[in-house]
Design a protein around this motif. Structure first.
Motif, PDB file in Angstrom:
ATOM      1  N   PHE A 130      10.520 -10.105 -14.094  1.00 25.47           N
ATOM      2  CA  PHE A 130      10.561  -9.292 -12.885  1.00 25.47           C
ATOM      3  C   PHE A 130       9.139  -8.809 -12.610  1.00 25.47           C
ATOM      4  O   PHE A 130       8.389  -8.502 -13.545  1.00 25.47           O
ATOM      5  CB  PHE A 130      11.469  -8.073 -13.050  1.00 25.47           C
ATOM      6  N   ALA A 131       8.770  -8.692 -11.335  1.00 23.20           N
ATOM      7  CA  ALA A 131       7.436  -8.220 -10.971  1.00 23.20           C
ATOM      8  C   ALA A 131       7.541  -6.881 -10.255  1.00 23.20           C
ATOM      9  O   ALA A 131       8.367  -6.710  -9.357  1.00 23.20           O
ATOM     10  CB  ALA A 131       6.724  -9.234 -10.070  1.00 23.20           C
ATOM     11  N   THR A 132       6.713  -5.945 -10.669  1.00 23.01           N
ATOM     12  CA  THR A 132       6.634  -4.635 -10.026  1.00 23.01           C
ATOM     13  C   THR A 132       5.210  -4.408  -9.547  1.00 23.01           C
ATOM     14  O   THR A 132       4.280  -4.432 -10.362  1.00 23.01           O
ATOM     15  CB  THR A 132       7.023  -3.515 -11.004  1.00 23.01           C
ATOM     16  N   PRO A 133       4.989  -4.223  -8.228  1.00 24.49           N
ATOM     17  CA  PRO A 133       3.623  -3.952  -7.740  1.00 24.49           C
ATOM     18  C   PRO A 133       3.044  -2.723  -8.423  1.00 24.49           C
ATOM     19  O   PRO A 133       3.745  -1.741  -8.687  1.00 24.49           O
ATOM     20  CB  PRO A 133       3.824  -3.733  -6.236  1.00 24.49           C
ATOM     21  N   MET A 134       1.757  -2.762  -8.698  1.00 20.43           N
ATOM     22  CA  MET A 134       1.099  -1.670  -9.395  1.00 20.43           C
ATOM     23  C   MET A 134      -0.345  -1.557  -8.924  1.00 20.43           C
ATOM     24  O   MET A 134      -0.867  -2.444  -8.233  1.00 20.43           O
ATOM     25  CB  MET A 134       1.130  -1.895 -10.915  1.00 20.43           C
ATOM     26  N   VAL A 135      -0.986  -0.452  -9.290  1.00 17.89           N
ATOM     27  CA  VAL A 135      -2.395  -0.247  -8.999  1.00 17.89           C
ATOM     28  C   VAL A 135      -3.186  -0.519 -10.274  1.00 17.89           C
ATOM     29  O   VAL A 135      -2.893   0.067 -11.321  1.00 17.89           O
ATOM     30  CB  VAL A 135      -2.667   1.189  -8.519  1.00 17.89           C
ATOM     31  N   ARG A 136      -4.147  -1.408 -10.168  1.00 20.75           N
ATOM     32  CA  ARG A 136      -5.000  -1.653 -11.336  1.00 20.75           C
ATOM     33  C   ARG A 136      -5.966  -0.479 -11.492  1.00 20.75           C
ATOM     34  O   ARG A 136      -6.604  -0.065 -10.518  1.00 20.75           O
ATOM     35  CB  ARG A 136      -5.773  -2.951 -11.174  1.00 20.75           C
ATOM     36  N   PRO A 137      -6.068   0.112 -12.684  1.00 20.85           N
ATOM     37  CA  PRO A 137      -6.955   1.275 -12.874  1.00 20.85           C
ATOM     38  C   PRO A 137      -8.369   0.994 -12.393  1.00 20.85           C
ATOM     39  O   PRO A 137      -8.940  -0.069 -12.657  1.00 20.85           O
ATOM     40  CB  PRO A 137      -6.919   1.495 -14.385  1.00 20.85           C
ATOM     41  N   GLY A 138      -8.906   1.967 -11.643  1.00 20.87           N
ATOM     42  CA  GLY A 138     -10.269   1.837 -11.138  1.00 20.87           C
ATOM     43  C   GLY A 138     -10.358   1.308  -9.725  1.00 20.87           C
ATOM     44  O   GLY A 138     -11.431   1.354  -9.121  1.00 20.87           O
ATOM     45  N   THR A 139      -9.237   0.806  -9.169  1.00 19.75           N
ATOM     46  CA  THR A 139      -9.291   0.245  -7.817  1.00 19.75           C
ATOM     47  C   THR A 139      -8.882   1.265  -6.761  1.00 19.75           C
ATOM     48  O   THR A 139      -9.366   1.225  -5.644  1.00 19.75           O
ATOM     49  CB  THR A 139      -8.382  -0.988  -7.707  1.00 19.75           C
ATOM     50  N   MET A 140      -7.957   2.165  -7.097  1.00 23.25           N
ATOM     51  CA  MET A 140      -7.504   3.199  -6.177  1.00 23.25           C
ATOM     52  C   MET A 140      -7.228   4.468  -6.978  1.00 23.25           C
ATOM     53  O   MET A 140      -7.014   4.417  -8.190  1.00 23.25           O
ATOM     54  CB  MET A 140      -6.234   2.774  -5.429  1.00 23.25           C
ATOM     55  N   THR A 141      -7.231   5.603  -6.274  1.00 20.60           N
ATOM     56  CA  THR A 141      -6.935   6.877  -6.908  1.00 20.60           C
ATOM     57  C   THR A 141      -5.717   7.487  -6.235  1.00 20.60           C
ATOM     58  O   THR A 141      -5.668   7.596  -5.012  1.00 20.60           O
ATOM     59  CB  THR A 141      -8.128   7.850  -6.788  1.00 20.60           C
ATOM     60  N   ALA A 142      -4.761   7.897  -7.040  1.00 19.71           N
ATOM     61  CA  ALA A 142      -3.538   8.479  -6.503  1.00 19.71           C
ATOM     62  C   ALA A 142      -3.770   9.925  -6.090  1.00 19.71           C
ATOM     63  O   ALA A 142      -4.629  10.619  -6.638  1.00 19.71           O
ATOM     64  CB  ALA A 142      -2.418   8.397  -7.537  1.00 19.71           C
ATOM     65  N   ASP A 143      -2.993  10.390  -5.118  1.00 15.82           N
ATOM     66  CA  ASP A 143      -2.990  11.784  -4.717  1.00 15.82           C
ATOM     67  C   ASP A 143      -2.169  12.559  -5.748  1.00 15.82           C
ATOM     68  O   ASP A 143      -0.974  12.316  -5.907  1.00 15.82           O
ATOM     69  CB  ASP A 143      -2.375  11.930  -3.319  1.00 15.82           C
ATOM     70  N   THR A 144      -2.786  13.499  -6.449  1.00 13.29           N
ATOM     71  CA  THR A 144      -2.110  14.225  -7.519  1.00 13.29           C
ATOM     72  C   THR A 144      -1.453  15.516  -7.038  1.00 13.29           C
ATOM     73  O   THR A 144      -0.874  16.251  -7.844  1.00 13.29           O
ATOM     74  CB  THR A 144      -3.100  14.559  -8.649  1.00 13.29           C
TER      75      THR A 144
END
Length: 231
Positions: free
Chosen positions: A117-131
């Motif tokens: 199964f594939a789950t889209p994700m953010v590779r660390p260092g490419t985007m920053t999440a709103d905390t």
């Protein structure tokens, strides 16, 4: 005589070499139903050789989805080649399930590379999440929902298609307000009142009061002492 514990560890390591749990991967192609995905971490064999992982076909992509009283709900984002995903490998063969059946699979394999199964994700260092806020963003567009209940969205253009729209509360428009099919108001605790602070430029139409044209005959006392002849 070989150490039995060493032999046992070697046997376990050999078996685990073909057991897959989770791997990072990237999209090769996606048609909205299935994806072709390539694991991005190669395997190093005991002799030092590098084994490049093969592409995995017919990979279902995990999206938030539900079905409430026959109304399907689905949240998706666009996926393009090279986008990172997390690959989770199933404890059972997936062929029958992918074809719509819930029975036991015909193949006894477990945690195999082909059952992902594939789950889209953010590779660390490419985007920053709103905390701080619940956030949706796509390119320059953002939607933010704060813990206090404030909703803010920034877009270049927005369109709402609805049979009926209702705003319960004051509405402020910081910009030009344009309508195409008229404006109508009534009721309210203070009656239907329109207050305009500034110039009013009325063009290409008839200004009426109770069905009477007041656009041509309306005068104020300071306009030569002539009062309204129609009202």
């Amino acid at each position: 005589m070989a150490n039995p514990l060493t032999a046992l560890r070697a046997l376990i390591a050999t078996e685990l070499a073909d057991v897959y749990t989770t791997l990072p991967g990237e999209i090769v192609s996606y048609d909205g139903v299935f994806a072709i995905v390539r694991p991005t971490i190669a395997k190093q064999l005991t002799n030092g050789d590098i084994l490049t992982p093969p592409q995995i076909v017919r990979v279902p992509v995990c999206w938030p989805v539900g079905d409430v009283n026959g109304a399907q709900a689905l949240i998706t984002v666009p996926l393009k080649p090279g986008d990172p995903v997390k690959l989770s490998f199933c404890a059972r063969a997936l062929e029958s399930w992918l074809d719509g059946h819930n029975g036991a699979p015909n193949d006894p394999r477990q945690f195999d590379l082909s059952d992902a199964f594939a789950t889209p994700m953010v590779r660390p260092g490419t985007m920053t999440a709103d905390t701080e806020n619940v956030s949706v963003q796509y390119g320059p567009a953002t939607l933010k929902l704060s813990p206090a209940g404030d909703l803010t969205f920034n877009v270049k253009k927005w369109t709402v298609n609805t049979d009926q729209g209702t705003v319960n509360g004051p509405l402020t428009v910081n910009g030009l307000l344009t309508y195409t099919e008229g404006m109508k108001g009534s009721g309210g605790s203070g009656g239907a009142t329109i207050e305009i602070d500034g110039n009013v430029d009325f063009r290409n139409g008839t200004l009426t009061h109770d069905g009477k044209d007041v656009g041509k005959t309306h005068r104020h006392p300071y306009d030569g002492g002539i009062t309204d002849e129609v009202l």
